[in-house]
Design a protein around this motif. Structure first.
Motif, PDB file in Angstrom:
ATOM      1  N   GLY A 664     -11.384  53.228 -38.800  1.00 39.62           N
ATOM      2  CA  GLY A 664     -12.197  52.730 -39.900  1.00 39.62           C
ATOM      3  C   GLY A 664     -13.101  51.595 -39.465  1.00 39.62           C
ATOM      4  O   GLY A 664     -14.261  51.501 -39.884  1.00 39.62           O
ATOM      5  N   HIS A 665     -12.581  50.713 -38.613  1.00 39.27           N
ATOM      6  CA  HIS A 665     -13.392  49.587 -38.124  1.00 39.27           C
ATOM      7  C   HIS A 665     -14.572  50.081 -37.297  1.00 39.27           C
ATOM      8  O   HIS A 665     -15.665  49.500 -37.342  1.00 39.27           O
ATOM      9  N   ASP A 666     -14.370  51.151 -36.533  1.00 34.51           N
ATOM     10  CA  ASP A 666     -15.451  51.699 -35.723  1.00 34.51           C
ATOM     11  C   ASP A 666     -16.531  52.321 -36.609  1.00 34.51           C
ATOM     12  O   ASP A 666     -17.719  52.286 -36.272  1.00 34.51           O
ATOM     13  N   ALA A 667     -16.127  52.878 -37.758  1.00 30.76           N
ATOM     14  CA  ALA A 667     -17.107  53.437 -38.694  1.00 30.76           C
ATOM     15  C   ALA A 667     -18.047  52.354 -39.202  1.00 30.76           C
ATOM     16  O   ALA A 667     -19.233  52.595 -39.443  1.00 30.76           O
ATOM     17  N   LEU A 668     -17.523  51.145 -39.356  1.00 32.79           N
ATOM     18  CA  LEU A 668     -18.366  50.011 -39.764  1.00 32.79           C
ATOM     19  C   LEU A 668     -19.391  49.692 -38.672  1.00 32.79           C
ATOM     20  O   LEU A 668     -20.568  49.465 -38.954  1.00 32.79           O
ATOM     21  N   LYS A 669     -18.939  49.719 -37.399  1.00 31.18           N
ATOM     22  CA  LYS A 669     -19.857  49.445 -36.287  1.00 31.18           C
ATOM     23  C   LYS A 669     -20.947  50.507 -36.184  1.00 31.18           C
ATOM     24  O   LYS A 669     -22.083  50.214 -35.803  1.00 31.18           O
ATOM     25  N   LEU A 670     -20.609  51.752 -36.518  1.00 30.51           N
ATOM     26  CA  LEU A 670     -21.582  52.845 -36.444  1.00 30.51           C
ATOM     27  C   LEU A 670     -22.561  52.828 -37.618  1.00 30.51           C
ATOM     28  O   LEU A 670     -23.500  53.626 -37.649  1.00 30.51           O
ATOM     29  N   GLY A 671     -22.327  51.956 -38.579  1.00 30.71           N
ATOM     30  CA  GLY A 671     -23.193  51.892 -39.751  1.00 30.71           C
ATOM     31  C   GLY A 671     -22.843  52.906 -40.819  1.00 30.71           C
ATOM     32  O   GLY A 671     -23.601  53.109 -41.772  1.00 30.71           O
ATOM     33  N   LEU A 672     -21.697  53.568 -40.674  1.00 32.36           N
ATOM     34  CA  LEU A 672     -21.280  54.576 -41.646  1.00 32.36           C
ATOM     35  C   LEU A 672     -20.517  53.958 -42.815  1.00 32.36           C
ATOM     36  O   LEU A 672     -20.394  54.576 -43.872  1.00 32.36           O
ATOM     37  N   PHE A 673     -19.955  52.768 -42.618  1.00 36.11           N
ATOM     38  CA  PHE A 673     -19.368  51.979 -43.704  1.00 36.11           C
ATOM     39  C   PHE A 673     -20.287  50.784 -43.956  1.00 36.11           C
ATOM     40  O   PHE A 673     -21.034  50.351 -43.068  1.00 36.11           O
ATOM     41  N   LYS A 674     -20.189  50.245 -45.160  1.00 33.39           N
ATOM     42  CA  LYS A 674     -20.931  49.034 -45.504  1.00 33.39           C
ATOM     43  C   LYS A 674     -20.021  47.811 -45.343  1.00 33.39           C
ATOM     44  O   LYS A 674     -18.785  47.948 -45.381  1.00 33.39           O
ATOM     45  N   PRO A 675     -20.582  46.633 -45.185  1.00 32.30           N
ATOM     46  CA  PRO A 675     -19.757  45.428 -45.025  1.00 32.30           C
ATOM     47  C   PRO A 675     -18.810  45.180 -46.202  1.00 32.30           C
ATOM     48  O   PRO A 675     -17.769  44.544 -46.037  1.00 32.30           O
ATOM     49  N   THR A 676     -19.145  45.706 -47.380  1.00 36.02           N
ATOM     50  CA  THR A 676     -18.282  45.510 -48.545  1.00 36.02           C
ATOM     51  C   THR A 676     -17.117  46.499 -48.591  1.00 36.02           C
ATOM     52  O   THR A 676     -16.222  46.363 -49.427  1.00 36.02           O
ATOM     53  N   ASP A 677     -17.120  47.504 -47.723  1.00 36.00           N
ATOM     54  CA  ASP A 677     -16.032  48.483 -47.703  1.00 36.00           C
ATOM     55  C   ASP A 677     -14.777  47.859 -47.093  1.00 36.00           C
ATOM     56  O   ASP A 677     -14.853  46.868 -46.355  1.00 36.00           O
TER      57      ASP A 677
END
Length: 798
Positions: A664-677
């Motif tokens: 899940g943390h890597d999805a944030l780095k890829l821009g697939l999650f938002k900072p609020t997720d």
């Protein structure tokens, strides 16, 4: 109360110690990692003029372990940057620092005297109140702490993590005789909530629960093979998924574990038990000892029960003829029982079909199974107090679908006991008494509650509030709406949950229709919606079989209709007037990602593998995935004169290379999650946390997401993207068809041929997605990729 662990120390930086430190770092806990001082500098250190007095040399072992964490695949870390939360050191210079931590974990060599000496050193710097534990796979907790003070022993226990700590759910907690109950309960709650572990309480006996039962099962399986002349691959065909066990079955599992490691674990019970019958089972067979002598240790040595070698037709995997100690080509096992298993659904039905078919493989399965069931029953009370702890340990530690007592229930308890006794198998007295008293199972359900056997009587299963079970809610008639692909379930407190349950949770028209119907129901009667399920994976994407059939029949209007339905449904989710939270877990691919992106918030399991992978089947995302990444780029770069190109390049690379996050943390780095997720470590708590998020949004004065224009890079930015793709084609990195897909993707992400900086609508971007998708569906090479994915389960590079 949950124990407060703000900082920890791990002593021992080997594979297990560094893995535990990594998982503590994953949970946001700073950690010391200590090891011994090396005996001498390396040649490289000497060449640099470093001596044994230099700090870098003295803490080399731990420092190297931390660096190795960043390179190990699969990664022990959710994010490589989390390695910075681990501070390497050594026992001579830094042991005093443990006075500032809340938990000290000993993870040194499995040797009682070594552990005793280390605990003596630890106690010299120990701060009263600090928890100290040993990560041992079977050494007595009492024996290793025997010389420590009473106060120290009250805070000491065993914490047996299974390897690798990030991925294996099981954690066995082993209290000592003096361990304070509050320490046990507080650590249990901490390990479940913060570390995401499935915790069982084990007794201080050799190999505890999972390794005790698992090792016994592997040994009796090996003995049955030797006695009856079965081949290695035959045994694995029977003791894998056919019996509700992992694909690695028996001998691939031994190769993965390491034959020498397994021998050590078996010897631990052999040397500790006073029961002669048990000692005979745990006596390591000559064949295993011979393999260790030859260095045939499994995966780590390149050969064990299996050997991969190059043959005239490419690589082939040979299996070991244990009697001859020679490798031979594998046979393909076939029988009525194995065919019956293929037709059965679920572990319970597969196991019943396997042992009921009446052929030699059925006999093999039964002879193994009955011994494991009887042994598990014999050890109840000795290794654990409840059948549930034994079952959970085997499911979480060995990835069995059913624990021993669940299996016994599945095949029929009274009937199987009768068969065992008829065959001369000694069934434990308590089991016979249990059946004689009229009980037909070890588990039962009554008035919506689950009961299991504990200390000779039924005990009610108490489920924590954080563990919401959709299955239980459905059993309690909480389904509001349902069709073949999805259901709307009442979670209580004004929140509903949309659950996918199609094959592989693939998105088809049935799910899309249910999403729209669910929005109407929530609009009338609920405060918000969670999109979640508890399948093996959240969603593997859209149903490409339907797309392929329509493409082959050239039914372009049908495909256009399917994509419009998908886009319109996701648009309605995004504009919905009440909060929507998506809760993905594990594989969440393609359309599954696009089902999450419109939500107000994503609350994801840490083990979420998230990616827009449509390029792998010759397509591009067309359910809003491209549009959403372009929109996020526009929102991120707000100044009209700022350069958007680097961000759109990242999106192009992420989609074009079908990147999937490793967490899940890597999805944030890829821009697939938002900072609020949000990320949730314990997947069992995922729906609970998603529900909390919905309620928080609803009670905080929720406002629907407003539509906004998207600033795009336009024709100039498109040219940059296409030039990069052309360079990859010229370099031989991608094929002609990859280039065609990349050019279509560039056109969509850039916003088409409009001038750079133009503002376009979301619908305009969706139209670009749909047009590109339809165009690619007509390509023969795309259809070949789709066909290959359906047949082989992996991408075709054509």
């Amino acid at each position: 109360m949950m124990r407060s662990i703000r900082k920890a120390a791990v002593i021992g930086s080997g594979v297990m110690g560094s893995g535990i430190a990594a998982h503590l770092a994953n949970a946001g806990i700073p950690c010391l990692l200590l090891d011994i001082v090396p005996k001498q500098p390396t040649d490289e250190e000497t060449a640099k003029g470093l001596t044994l007095e230099h700090a870098a040399v003295r803490s080399r072992l731990a420092a190297q372990a931390v660096e190795k964490l960043r390179k190990t695949k699969p990664s022990p870390l959710y994010d490589d940057a989390f390695a910075d939360r681990i501070t390497p050191g050594n026992l001579d210079d830094h042991l005093a620092l443990i006075a500032d931590v809340d938990w000290v974990i000993e993870v040194v060599v499995e040797n009682l005297e070594v552990k005793q000496r280390l605990l003596s050193r630890v106690e010299a710097h120990w701060k009263p109140g600090t928890v100290v534990s040993s990560n041992t796979s079977g050494i007595s907790i009492e024996a290793m702490s025997a010389d420590c003070s009473e106060s120290f022993r009250r805070h000491f226990l065993g914490t047996h993590f299974f390897n690798p700590p990030r991925y294996m759910k099981l954690l066995e907690l082993i209290p000592g005789e003096l361990t304070e109950p509050d320490i046990v309960s507080g650590m249990r709650e901490f390990c479940e909530k913060r570390l995401g572990k499935g915790v069982v309480l084990a007794k201080d006996t050799p190999n505890f629960i999972a390794n005790r039962i698992g090792t016994y099962g592997l040994l009796v399986t090996l003995q049955e093979m030797l006695d009856k002349g079965f081949a290695v691959e035959e045994v694995d065909a029977v003791t894998g998924p056919a019996m509700g066990r992992p694909k690695s079955a028996t001998f691939r599992t031994l190769d993965l574990v390491g034959i020498d490691t397994f021998v050590h674990v078996a010897n631990n019970v052999y040397e500790s038990t006073q029961d002669e019958a048990e000692k005979a089972v745990f006596a390591v067979p000559a064949a295993l000892r011979g393999m260790v002598e030859k260095g045939w240790l499994g995966e780590k040595s390149g050969q064990g029960f299996y050997l991969k070698q190059k043959g005239p037709n490419g690589s082939e995997i040979l299996s070991l003829n244990v009697a001859a100690m020679e490798y031979e080509p594998q046979k393909k096992p076939s029988s009525a029982s194995l065919e019956a298993v293929k037709l059965a659904k679920g572990a319970k039905e597969k196991t019943k079909a396997l042992i009921g078919a009446g052929d030699r493989y059925s006999e093999l399965a039964w002879n193994i199974l009955k011994k494991v069931l009887v042994y598990s029953a014999e050890k109840l009370g000795e290794i654990a107090d409840t059948v549930r702890e034994i079952d959970e340990a085997m499911k979480w530690g060995f990835n069995w679908e059913l624990g021993p007592f669940e299996t016994w229930d599945a095949i029929g308890l009274p009937k199987s006991v009768q068969r065992m006794e008829a065959e001369g198998t000694a069934v434990p007295a308590w089991v016979k008494d249990w059946v004689a008293a009229g009980h037909t199972s070890f588990y039962r359900k009554q008035e919506g509650a689950t009961f299991y056997v504990s200390r000779g009587e039924y005990k009610q299963l108490e489920t924590p509030a954080e563990e919401i079970s959709l299955k239980r809610l459905k059993e309690h008639n909480k389904v509001v709406k349902s069709n073949s692909g999805a259901s709307l379930i009442d979670l209580g407190d004004g929140v509903a949950c949309l659950e996918f349950h199609s094959p592989n949770n693939a998105i088809g028209a049935d799910i899309l229709v249910m999403i729209q119907q669910s929005l109407e129901e929530v609009r009338r009667n609920y405060d918000g919606l969670v999109i979640a399920n508890q399948g093996r994976n959240f969603c593997v994407g859209a149903n490409i079989m339907i797309l392929l059939m329509e493409a082959q029949d050239e039914e372009w209007d049908e495909i256009d209709g399917i994509i419009r339905l998908f886009q319109n449904t996701m648009y309605k989710v995004k504009r919905f007037e009440k909060p929507v939270v998506a809760a993905p877990h594990r594989m969440t691919l393609g359309g599954g990602v696009e089902a999450c992106m419109p939500a107000d918030r994503i609350v994801a399991a840490a083990e979420t593998y998230f990616g827009l992978v449509e390029a792998g089947v010759g397509l591009i995302p067309a359910g809003g995935g491209c549009k959403e990444l372009a929109l996020r780029t526009s929102q991120r770069v707000t100044h009209p004169d700022a350069d958007m190109q680097p961000y759109i390049n990242q999106a192009f690379e992420t989609i074009g290379m079908a990147k999937v996050s490793t967490s899940g943390h890597d999805a944030l780095k890829l821009g697939l999650f938002k900072p609020t997720d949000r990320i949730v470590v314990n997947q069992e708590h995922l729906i609970y946390e998603a529900k909390r998020s919905v309620l928080g949004l609803a009670r905080g004065g929720y406002e629907p997401i407003r539509e906004e224009k998207i600033r795009v890079v336009g024709a100039e930015g498109k040219a940059v993207l296409q030039l990069g793709a052309y360079g990859m084609k010229q370099g031989g990195y991608i094929s002609d068809h990859d280039l065609k897909i990349a050019n279509k993707l560039a056109h969509v992400l850039a916003g088409g041929d409009v001038p750079a900086g133009s503002l376009v609508t979301e619908q305009y971007m969706l139209d670009l997605e749909r047009e590109a998708f339809l165009s690619l569906c007509g390509e023969p090479k795309t259809q070949a990729r789709m066909q290959h994915m359906l047949a082989k389960g992996k991408a075709l590079r054509n």
